[in-house]
Design an enzyme around this catalytic site. Structure first.
Site, PDB file in Angstrom:
ATOM      1  N   ARG A 314       0.820  -1.207   0.000  1.00 38.39           N
ATOM      2  CA  ARG A 314       0.000   0.000   0.000  1.00 38.39           C
ATOM      3  C   ARG A 314       0.860   1.265   0.000  1.00 38.39           C
ATOM      4  O   ARG A 314       0.538   2.244  -0.678  1.00 38.39           O
ATOM      5  CB  ARG A 314      -0.953  -0.020   1.193  1.00 38.39           C
ATOM      6  N   HIS A 458      -6.195  -0.408  -6.736  1.00 40.32           N
ATOM      7  CA  HIS A 458      -5.110  -1.340  -6.463  1.00 40.32           C
ATOM      8  C   HIS A 458      -4.789  -1.413  -4.971  1.00 40.32           C
ATOM      9  O   HIS A 458      -4.672  -0.395  -4.303  1.00 40.32           O
ATOM     10  CB  HIS A 458      -3.876  -0.873  -7.239  1.00 40.32           C
ATOM     11  N   GLU A 459      -4.644  -2.635  -4.446  1.00 36.44           N
ATOM     12  CA  GLU A 459      -4.279  -2.897  -3.044  1.00 36.44           C
ATOM     13  C   GLU A 459      -5.280  -2.300  -2.049  1.00 36.44           C
ATOM     14  O   GLU A 459      -4.902  -1.804  -0.988  1.00 36.44           O
ATOM     15  CB  GLU A 459      -2.860  -2.380  -2.735  1.00 36.44           C
ATOM     16  N   GLY A 460      -6.546  -2.348  -2.379  1.00 34.97           N
ATOM     17  CA  GLY A 460      -7.580  -1.877  -1.462  1.00 34.97           C
ATOM     18  C   GLY A 460      -8.201  -0.585  -1.936  1.00 34.97           C
ATOM     19  O   GLY A 460      -7.530   0.444  -1.997  1.00 34.97           O
TER      20      GLY A 460
END
Length: 611
Positions: A314, A458-460
């Site tokens: 993140r 992306h990534e949450g």
């Protein structure tokens, strides 16, 4: 030296004083000179092997020829140069072939690659994958899998999402059943057979390395063959594309992991994005279907172990978004200085006999450029600050390390989400500065926008980060993380009050900090999660703007302490960007926090049929 390098140098050395880390035993072999050498090397490789091919990898998308995924040669060359630079293991121990660099220096150096071509560099997940194995894996798993990833021989992925579940990990259906055969490989860990489908797997299939190490979330069935509901039943497994022995040697046998399809994306087109089938029987292992996977850590601890990877990823996504924002800023700044068009309104703008001027002479163009600078450099300051917190958490004395870890927990959702929203807005402004040319492929800014649009997901997603921030991070440990953040921001406010030119901004930040604190309490006044989280995203936007205002005020203090007369135009630019953010951006938090305080349910209560 590039504009980016000047900014990185100031933030690393003048603001964060990164060389002070060399007083720690882990970094004692380093100095300003070794840090500069790493930055020089990465800037050169990015300039030579990445930047010239940014458009190439955008138009020559990965494709499957029936046997393998085909990528342009420049991708192989760029990845090889990156691996040979040692940056995959830059922050790792000497014993792992690393340089024992501070993470903040590693993050800054990697920024050059993201700015040059974010979609060529697929190494982010490899480093994060290997780090997760270092934290949770056995010594053999660390030696075999992590070491080969850090060396660049193998690549790594993160296989979480599934087509039917998306971000709802509690609903994953991939099964992992014990494999009882007594064959070579037990030393690699408890062996399971995995069956299921994973979606959105970046770099999930390619020929860039001799092996790919998938970290896969799956559920182990209970005694009745049923999957445990919720996230507590999730475990983490190492699933290599090609099977290996405990010496790290390829056995020559393909694991039962098959490419089901390539996702063709708006941006990041140079990176393969895949749907993978585990255990479908296309590559049966020893005569039967089921991908061989090795348990990492204990059963049921998959999410905990994977989040070692997720948090690092993140921060890296926040940095990627930041660098794309800055890439667009530099491109539009250059264009604005050279594009001749129109005449200043206040200087005979309607007098055609006057010569036209570069568009940077127009106030609105300056506004758009200053906004990009404020977003991009503010986001870079935040990401490097968080990267230094990683170093503090790992190497500072116990009490200081604990505070750094706690502060990082609170800031991580902002470090990912804020750059991915506002540096995307910077890319939109870069297109606007270019006018009609901005949305043509004659200029790179349209690609920067397309590449950056992925990062809000992306990534949450934004919603996930916001729920994490308001639902967990600001409330954990009785709110001690939020209290620590307030103390840290107040330290900057006190420092700024010593500068007459900053006192008004210090007062504005004081009010913003108090507003965020009161809104946090109001959101949870009824202890009703549905009401509190109904406006979690506006809360996160306000929280993020307060944090970036803090970053800019602290940066301005540092600039004035080193250049009180503002004789350096770069420092004039920094202070002007700070003034812009406080004047044009910080006031926005009032509207965002109003719906949070009121626990406004307009969105939550909207009837589906009413749409």
């Amino acid at each position: 030296m590039s504009a980016l390098r000047f900014t990185v140098d100031f933030l690393l050395n003048d603001w964060l004083c990164a060389t002070s880390l060399t007083q720690r035993e882990r970094f004692a072999d380093h100095s300003r000179e070794t840090f500069d050498a790493v930055l020089d090397t990465c800037e050169r490789i990015a300039r030579e092997k990445f930047a010239p091919f940014n458009r190439t990898v955008d138009v020559q998308e990965p494709h499957f020829d029936g046997e393998r995924v085909v990528l342009p040669q420049c991708t192989y060359d760029a990845r090889l140069a990156y691996a040979q630079s040692g940056m995959l293991s830059a922050a790792q121990d000497y014993e792992l072939g690393g340089m024992q660099l501070p993470y903040v220096v590693e993050a800054a150096a990697n920024g050059f690659f993201a700015c040059a071509s974010v979609s060529i560099n697929t190494s982010m997940l490899t480093s994060a994958n290997a780090n997760a194995i270092l934290v949770a894996g056995s010594p053999v798993q660390q030696r075999v899998f992590a070491a080969n990833e850090f060396s660049g021989q193998w690549a790594g992925t993160m296989a979480l999402s599934e087509p039917q579940a998306g971000s709802s990990l509690s609903d994953i259906a991939t099964r992992a059943e014990p494999d009882g055969e007594g064959v070579e490989g037990d030393a690699l860990g408890a062996r399971y057979r995995l069956r299921g489908n994973k979606m959105w797997i970046s770099a999930g299939e390619h020929e860039l390395t001799e092996n790919i190490v998938h970290l896969v979330l799956a559920k182990i069935p209970d005694a009745d063959g049923r999957l445990v509901a919720g996230v507590k039943g999730i475990s983490l497994f190492i699933v290599p594309k090609h099977l290996v022995n405990e010496r790290g040697e390829l056995t020559g046998e393909r694991n039962d992991v098959a490419l089901a399809g390539l996702n063709h994306k708006l941006g990041w087109r140079g990176t393969t994005n895949t749907l993978l089938n585990f255990g479908e029987g296309r590559y049966p292992v020893r005569g039967k279907a089921g991908a061989i996977g090795y348990l990492v850590g204990q059963p049921g601890e998959g999410l905990k172990n994977m989040f070692h990877m997720m948090n690092e990823a993140r921060i890296a996504i926040g940095m990627a978004a930041t660098m794309l924002g800055l890439a667009g800023y530099y491109a539009s700044l250059d264009y604005a200085k050279t594009r001749i068009q129109g005449r200043p309104v206040g200087q005979g703008g309607k007098d055609a006999s006057q010569p036209p001027v570069p568009i940077i002479a127009h106030a609105d163009v300056k506004r758009m450029l200053l906004a990009q600078k404020a977003y991009g450099e503010g986001a870079l300051a935040l990401n490097l600050y968080c990267a230094k917190l990683v170093d503090e958490g790992r190497t500072a004395p116990v009490d200081e390390a604990g505070r750094a870890k706690l502060l990082l927990e609170v800031l991580t959702p902002i470090a990912k989400s804020w750059p991915s929203e506002w540096c995307l807005e910077a890319n939109s402004l870069a297109i606007q500065v270019h006018g009609g040319y901005g949305y043509t492929r004659d200029f790179p800014v349209e690609q920067y926008w397309r590449d950056n649009r992925l990062n809000m997901i992306h990534e949450g997603t934004h919603g996930i980060q916001a729920a994490d921030l308001l639902g967990r991070k600001v409330r954990m440990l009785g709110g001690s993380g939020l209290k620590l953040l307030a103390e840290t921001v107040n330290a900057t406010i006190q420092k700024a009050m010593a500068h007459a030119s900053l006192s008004g901004h210090a007062n504005a930040l004081t009010r913003a900090l108090a507003d965020v604190g009161s809104a946090t309490k109001a959101a949870w006044a009824n202890e009703n999660a549905d009401e509190a989280l109904a406006n979690a995203v506006p809360y996160m936007q306000a929280f993020g703007h307060m944090v970036i205002a803090w970053m800019w005020l602290d940066v301005a203090c540092s600039a004035l302490e080193r250049d009180a007369a503002l004789s350096d135009q770069r420092n004039v630019g920094r202070v002007s960007a700070m003034r812009f953010f406080f004047g044009y951006e910080l006031p926005k938090i009032g509207a965002w926090l109003q719906v949070v305080r009121a626990r406004d349910m307009t969105c939550a209560d909207m009837e589906v049929d009413a749409f």
